[in-house]
Each structure stands twice: as C-alpha cells, then as structure tokens.
Enzyme design. Structure first.
Site, PDB file in Angstrom:
ATOM      1  N   LYS A 191       0.852  -1.189   0.000  1.00  0.00           N
ATOM      2  CA  LYS A 191       0.000   0.000   0.000  1.00  0.00           C
ATOM      3  C   LYS A 191       0.888   1.238   0.000  1.00  0.00           C
ATOM      4  O   LYS A 191       1.479   1.599   1.010  1.00  0.00           O
ATOM      5  CB  LYS A 191      -0.917   0.053   1.230  1.00  0.00           C
ATOM      6  N   GLU A 267       9.467   1.265  10.823  1.00  0.00           N
ATOM      7  CA  GLU A 267      10.511   2.301  10.674  1.00  0.00           C
ATOM      8  C   GLU A 267       9.787   3.630  10.830  1.00  0.00           C
ATOM      9  O   GLU A 267       8.977   3.981   9.971  1.00  0.00           O
ATOM     10  CB  GLU A 267      11.163   2.245   9.289  1.00  0.00           C
ATOM     11  N   CYS A 301      13.204  11.148   7.333  1.00  0.00           N
ATOM     12  CA  CYS A 301      13.097  10.631   8.703  1.00  0.00           C
ATOM     13  C   CYS A 301      14.399  10.840   9.474  1.00  0.00           C
ATOM     14  O   CYS A 301      14.381  11.055  10.682  1.00  0.00           O
ATOM     15  CB  CYS A 301      12.716   9.169   8.676  1.00  0.00           C
ATOM     16  N   GLU A 400       8.792  16.071  15.600  1.00  0.00           N
ATOM     17  CA  GLU A 400       9.234  15.944  14.206  1.00  0.00           C
ATOM     18  C   GLU A 400       8.419  16.918  13.352  1.00  0.00           C
ATOM     19  O   GLU A 400       7.205  16.785  13.230  1.00  0.00           O
ATOM     20  CB  GLU A 400       9.001  14.513  13.739  1.00  0.00           C
TER      21      GLU A 400
HETATM   22  P1  NAD Z   1       2.083   8.297   7.903  1.00  0.00           P
HETATM   23  O1  NAD Z   1       2.360   7.488   9.111  1.00  0.00           O
HETATM   24  O2  NAD Z   1       1.036   9.311   7.966  1.00  0.00           O
HETATM   25  O3  NAD Z   1       1.666   7.326   6.686  1.00  0.00           O
HETATM   26  C1  NAD Z   1       2.483   6.269   6.285  1.00  0.00           C
HETATM   27  C2  NAD Z   1       1.623   5.227   5.576  1.00  0.00           C
HETATM   28  O4  NAD Z   1       0.689   4.697   6.512  1.00  0.00           O
HETATM   29  C3  NAD Z   1       0.796   5.783   4.417  1.00  0.00           C
HETATM   30  O5  NAD Z   1       0.760   4.823   3.387  1.00  0.00           O
HETATM   31  C4  NAD Z   1      -0.568   5.967   5.055  1.00  0.00           C
HETATM   32  O6  NAD Z   1      -1.612   5.927   4.099  1.00  0.00           O
HETATM   33  C5  NAD Z   1      -0.621   4.756   5.983  1.00  0.00           C
HETATM   34  N1  NAD Z   1      -1.550   4.878   7.118  1.00  0.00           N
HETATM   35  C6  NAD Z   1      -1.960   6.000   7.748  1.00  0.00           C
HETATM   36  N2  NAD Z   1      -2.825   5.680   8.753  1.00  0.00           N
HETATM   37  C7  NAD Z   1      -2.941   4.324   8.747  1.00  0.00           C
HETATM   38  C8  NAD Z   1      -3.667   3.395   9.551  1.00  0.00           C
HETATM   39  N3  NAD Z   1      -4.464   3.773  10.555  1.00  0.00           N
HETATM   40  N4  NAD Z   1      -3.531   2.081   9.267  1.00  0.00           N
HETATM   41  C9  NAD Z   1      -2.724   1.658   8.259  1.00  0.00           C
HETATM   42  N5  NAD Z   1      -2.037   2.495   7.469  1.00  0.00           N
HETATM   43  C10 NAD Z   1      -2.127   3.810   7.718  1.00  0.00           C
HETATM   44  O7  NAD Z   1       3.480   8.884   7.452  1.00  0.00           O
HETATM   45  P2  NAD Z   1       3.781   9.877   6.244  1.00  0.00           P
HETATM   46  O8  NAD Z   1       3.253  11.204   6.613  1.00  0.00           O
HETATM   47  O9  NAD Z   1       3.351   9.255   4.960  1.00  0.00           O
HETATM   48  O10 NAD Z   1       5.387   9.889   6.240  1.00  0.00           O
HETATM   49  C11 NAD Z   1       6.124  10.669   7.081  1.00  0.00           C
HETATM   50  C12 NAD Z   1       6.570   9.881   8.300  1.00  0.00           C
HETATM   51  O11 NAD Z   1       7.312   8.741   7.899  1.00  0.00           O
HETATM   52  C13 NAD Z   1       7.507  10.681   9.178  1.00  0.00           C
HETATM   53  O12 NAD Z   1       7.183  10.484  10.519  1.00  0.00           O
HETATM   54  C14 NAD Z   1       8.868  10.073   8.880  1.00  0.00           C
HETATM   55  O13 NAD Z   1       9.823  10.234   9.886  1.00  0.00           O
HETATM   56  C15 NAD Z   1       8.520   8.659   8.654  1.00  0.00           C
HETATM   57  N6  NAD Z   1       9.563   7.969   7.888  1.00  0.00           N
HETATM   58  C16 NAD Z   1      10.359   7.071   8.527  1.00  0.00           C
HETATM   59  C17 NAD Z   1      11.377   6.429   7.833  1.00  0.00           C
HETATM   60  C18 NAD Z   1      12.243   5.408   8.508  1.00  0.00           C
HETATM   61  O14 NAD Z   1      12.824   4.588   7.811  1.00  0.00           O
HETATM   62  N7  NAD Z   1      12.368   5.405   9.829  1.00  0.00           N
HETATM   63  C19 NAD Z   1      11.596   6.718   6.489  1.00  0.00           C
HETATM   64  C20 NAD Z   1      10.768   7.645   5.873  1.00  0.00           C
HETATM   65  C21 NAD Z   1       9.744   8.261   6.591  1.00  0.00           C
END
Ligand code: NAD
Length: 497
Positions: A191, A267, A301, A400
């Site tokens: 997804k 992650e 991140c 963040e």
């Molecule tokens: P997000 O958590 O909002 O969304 C990530 C994914 O989860 C998306 O595909 C979203 O549609 C899905 N999602 C959202 N709510 C959900 C739920 N209730 N159940 C299942 N899936 C759900 O994150 P974002 O805004 O897309 O990305 C930014 C975040 O990602 C930041 O916090 C960043 O630090 C983190 N990030 C971490 C890494 C790492 O490797 N540690 C790498 C890149 C980004």
C-alpha cells in the site's frame, strides 16, 4: 550515464503515460467501487492523475490472490537462484526506465529531478539487485546436537506480507521493503502512501515484465485510515512492514494485537542530533549540517534537525550554516539546478508554517528564513529556516516537523552534548563532528540511535542495516539483516536409528 541537464524535463513530463490503476493478480484494474482520488503535483498544485482508490473489498481480493500465489509455491518454492534472476532483471528494467521513473517521482513528490535521477531511482534498483544477488548465498544451519540426531534450522518466508509506505521516499522505501520480502519468497500486498502511488505502480509493471509471477506482488493505492487499517487487521496476512510516522506505527502494533499477531516491523520518525565540536572541520560540518536538514525539504526521517554545537564556536558556526542555507532556496523540481523542492502538500506546508510560529512563540531566535515563498506558482514552497537559542524542551526541539527547519542548541562538554542528544523519544540517526578520535568515538557510542555518523551525515548504503531505537521503530531495512524481518526460523529435529 544520463545527461540530465540536456533534457527538457517539462516537455517529457507532458508526454508521460501515467498508470493509475491498482495492480492485482498481474493486471491493472480499477477499484471495485470505481472510486478514484486525484494525485496532485506539489510544485504547482495541479492534478497529475485520478488514481484508483481501493477499499476493503479490493484488499481482500489482493490478499486472496497473494495467498494463492504463496500456497501453490509459484514463487515461494522457486529456487533462490531463479528468484535471484527475476529480481536482477527487474533491477535492470528499473534502470532502463530511469528517466520516466524519476519524472514520475518528481511530479508526485516534488523532489528535485537531480535527486530522483541520481538517488531515488538508482538506489531502488541497487536495493532490488543486491537482495536478489544475496538470496542464493544464504545458507541455513545444522545445530550441534548429539550424534544420533540431526537438527535443521531453516529460514522460511512468513507468507503474505503487507508493506505500508510513506510519501517522502516512495520509491526507495518501497524497494527497501519489496526486495528482501520477495527475495525470501513471500507474496506482498503493497500500500503506497495515498498521495504518492505512481512510481510503485510503474515498477509493478516492470516486475511482471521481469517474470515475477501473478499475485506475488499486489499494489493497492488507497487511504491508510480505512484500507491500510483493513490490511493491518487482516487475519490472513502474516507480516506487516511499515515506514511512516510514530503515531501510525503505534496503531499498527495495536492492530496486530487485535488481529492475528502478524509480525510487525516499523521504521518511524526521528529528531536526529547533529553534534559539532570546536575541533571539527567546521567548513565541512557546516555544509553537511545544511544538507542534513534541508535535503528533501527536511521531509526525511533521518534529517539532522537538532544541531548541537560547542558553545565556544556557536556564533561562527551558525554564520557558516546560514551561508549554506542560502544555497537551499526552493525552486521548480524539474529544473536540474534546484536543490530543494516544495513540501508534499498544503497540509504539510501548513504544519511547517505552524511550527515556525511555535518556535517564535517559544522564544527561539529566527536566524534565517522562516517564510513561505513562490506562492504565485500554486506550489507549497517554504524557505530553509534556522532557529538559534533553542532549548531542548521546546516543541521545535522535541517534535518531528518534517520540513526545512533547524533548531540550534549549544553545549559546554561532551556529557552535556550526549545528554541533549539522548533527550528525545526518537532514536533513528545522528552524527558527531570532531577531529579527536576519542571524543568522536565515545560520543558516537553513547548516542542511542540506529545509525550514527562520525564526520559525515547520511552515511550508509545497502550493505548496512537501517532502523531505529526507541520510538523510531523496531526491525531493520537493508543488508542481510532485513531478511530476518521476513522469515520465520523453523527447527526440524530428526532422530537417527
Ligand atoms: P504516515 O504514518 O502518515 O503514513 C504512512 C503510511 O501509513 C501511508 O501509506 C498511510 O496511508 C498509511 N496509514 C496512515 N494511517 C494508517 C492506519 N491507521 N492504518 C494503516 N495504514 C495507515 O506517514 P507519512 O506522513 O506518509 O510519512 C512521514 C513519516 O514517515 C515521518 O514520521 C517520517 O519520519 C517517517 N519515515 C520514517 C522512515 C524510517 O525509515 N524510519 C523513512 C521515511 C519516513
């Protein structure tokens, strides 16, 4: 080698044929409901495509297809050497479509074309090739049992895995998940983030072309809160691998507990410390302090968002970082000279502006930037921004922001630097700059993060694991360690007569 400056990227963008349907059982298909959601270009706010908006019924179909593929062994029982050949072919196809993929990623995410051509697409191909090439070199074990027994310890694929990924590095994070999950023989339901599904759909087509059997990779664009949640609660999914925010990661752990205890690897977010001692190479450290926070508009991140500087050089060092910040003014991502593009969408633009206001209200001093720019483009551009006089208890030091905002603090000795660095719920990454090997190594060892640089930032490649301590997650992407997240250990105990 692609001469990216010679290409008229805007012209190429207008000629792109964009696939925006879901990929289920080897073919592209509309959502069963017929629903679509527009995907927007963050550089101008214009619609790029109407993308299939999958729901629970599409997810069930995809899981069913992935399960059949897993059970009949078309991939899971294929010899590792043959799986390797498919993955290597897939990596080659990604490389040969570098231009289209880079453009898609630039249009969908707002990443500069110089980054998507040099970093995102090549690194996705490298990841897939590396995992493919590694998988037929992994041996199982025989344990040291008494002579009349033989005990085999094997690594077996989990089964059906769902991968849920974010919008900030859509292609690279997708590759970090798919490569080890598929190499180890799993079927995957991917997804992508709702706002950035296009590159994942494109590489799904290439996977089929490379010979990945039907049903082994399903790609479902759709909303996280409903369709993503449905996948995370699904009783017929064995593993979940996630990259995204810490609050969503917390929900996913709960969903696992509420459903079938699917293996869940996360992650998550970060607020990474970048520590600079007076004896460091300050010019290099300042240049990299700017890269660490402004790369990808701070939507990274591992961004080095907390700059912790030895008090005696603070003023001089901040001036050096400001000089570099001036070179990170945002611009059109299709211009090969642009280093920083827009924020992903209006919401993130508002979030960043909101945090800048919070920083001012908390009493931090704005040393550079702070405003929205290029508003006449319709895009979501924000200036590189530097706060000094920050205290680590402030919101801008603890939360963040996911934007180009740097919080600068000072320290008097190494103990204080480490204390500030570790005073965070996160533990993803960090760096220390010093020409004293003792100081550098002791500080690096004391900071509780998954990846620490000494005299560099963003160091690492596919050969090393990547992941977080504390609320930055569990599990590891990349390297042979990633295979652990996608396999179960099975013992077979044989008694010999
Ligand atoms: P997000 O958590 O909002 O969304 C990530 C994914 O989860 C998306 O595909 C979203 O549609 C899905 N999602 C959202 N709510 C959900 C739920 N209730 N159940 C299942 N899936 C759900 O994150 P974002 O805004 O897309 O990305 C930014 C975040 O990602 C930041 O916090 C960043 O630090 C983190 N990030 C971490 C890494 C790492 O490797 N540690 C790498 C890149 C980004």
């Amino acid at each position: 080698m692609l001469d990216k400056t010679a290409i008229d990227w805007s012209q190429r963008a207008s000629e792109l044929d964009i696939e925006s349907r879901a990929f289920i059982d080897g073919r592209f298909t509309d959502a069963l409901s017929g629903e679509t959601r527009p995907s927007f270009n963050p550089a101008n706010g214009e619609k790029i495509a109407d993308v299939a908006c999958c729901g629970a019924e599409d997810a069930d179909l995809a899981v069913q297809g992935a399960r059949s593929a897993f059970e009949d062994g078309r991939w899971s029982r294929m010899a590792p050497m043959e799986r390797k050949m498919v993955l290597v072919r897939w990596a080659e196809l990604i490389e040969s479509h570098l231009e289209e993929l880079a453009l898609l990623e630039t249009l969908d995410v707002g990443k500069p074309i110089s980054d998507t051509t040099a970093v995102d697409v090549p690194s996705a191909a490298r990841t897939i090739r590396w995992s493919g090439e590694a998988i037929d070199k992994v041996y199982d074990e025989i344990s040291p049992t008494p002579h009349d027994t033989l005990a085999l310890i094997q690594r077996l694929p989990l089964g059906v895995v769902t991968a849920i990924v974010p919008w900030n590095f859509p292609l690279s994070t997708t590759a970090w998940k798919l490569a080890p999950a598929l190499a180890t023989g799993n079927s995957v339901v991917l997804k992508p983030a709702s706002s950035t599904p296009l590159s994942a759909l494109f590489i799904a087509k290439l996977a089929a072309e490379a010979g990945l059997p039907e049903g082994v990779l399903q790609v479902l664009p759709g909303p996280g809160g409903s369709m993503g949640k449905h996948l995370a609660l699904h009783m017929d999914i064995d593993g979940l691998t996630f990259t995204g925010s810490t609050p969503v990661g917390q929900l996913l752990m709960q969903y696992s507990g509420q459903s079938n205890l699917k293996r869940t690897f996360l992650e998550l977010g970060g607020k990474s410390p970048n520590i600079v001692f007076a004896d460091a190479n300050l010019d290099k450290a300042a240049a990299m302090a700017a890269v660490a926070v402004f790369y990808n508009g701070g939507q990274t991140c591992t961004a080095g968002t907390r700059l912790i500087v030895e008090a005696s050089i603070q003023d001089e060092f901040i001036e050096k970082v400001i000089a570099h910040a001036q070179r990170w003014m945002p611009g059109d991502p299709l211009d090969p000279d642009t280093r920083m593009g827009p924020m992903i969408d209006r919401g993130q633009h508002e979030t960043v502006a909101g945090y800048v206001k919070v920083g001012c209200d908390e009493g931090a001093e704005m040393a550079f930037g702070g405003g929205r720019v290029l508003q006449d483009t319709g895009g979501f551009y924000h200036e590189p921004t530097i706060f000094r006089g920050v205290n680590n208890q402030m919101q801008i030091a603890q939360e963040e922001i996911f934007g180009p905002v740097l919080s600068v603090m000072s320290f008097k000795n190494a103990e204080e630097a480490v204390r500030i660095a570790n005073d965070s719920i996160f533990g993803l990454a960090g760096a220390v700059w010093s020409n004293n090997i003792n100081t550098a190594h002791k500080v690096a060892a004391a900071v509780r993060v998954g990846t620490m640089g000494i005299n560099n930032y963003f160091g690492g490649d596919i050969t090393v694991p990547f992941g977080g301590f504390k609320q930055s997650g569990n599990g590891r992407d990349k390297s042979m360690h990633a295979f652990d997240d996608y396999t179960e250990l099975k013992t077979t105990w044989i008694e010999l007569d």
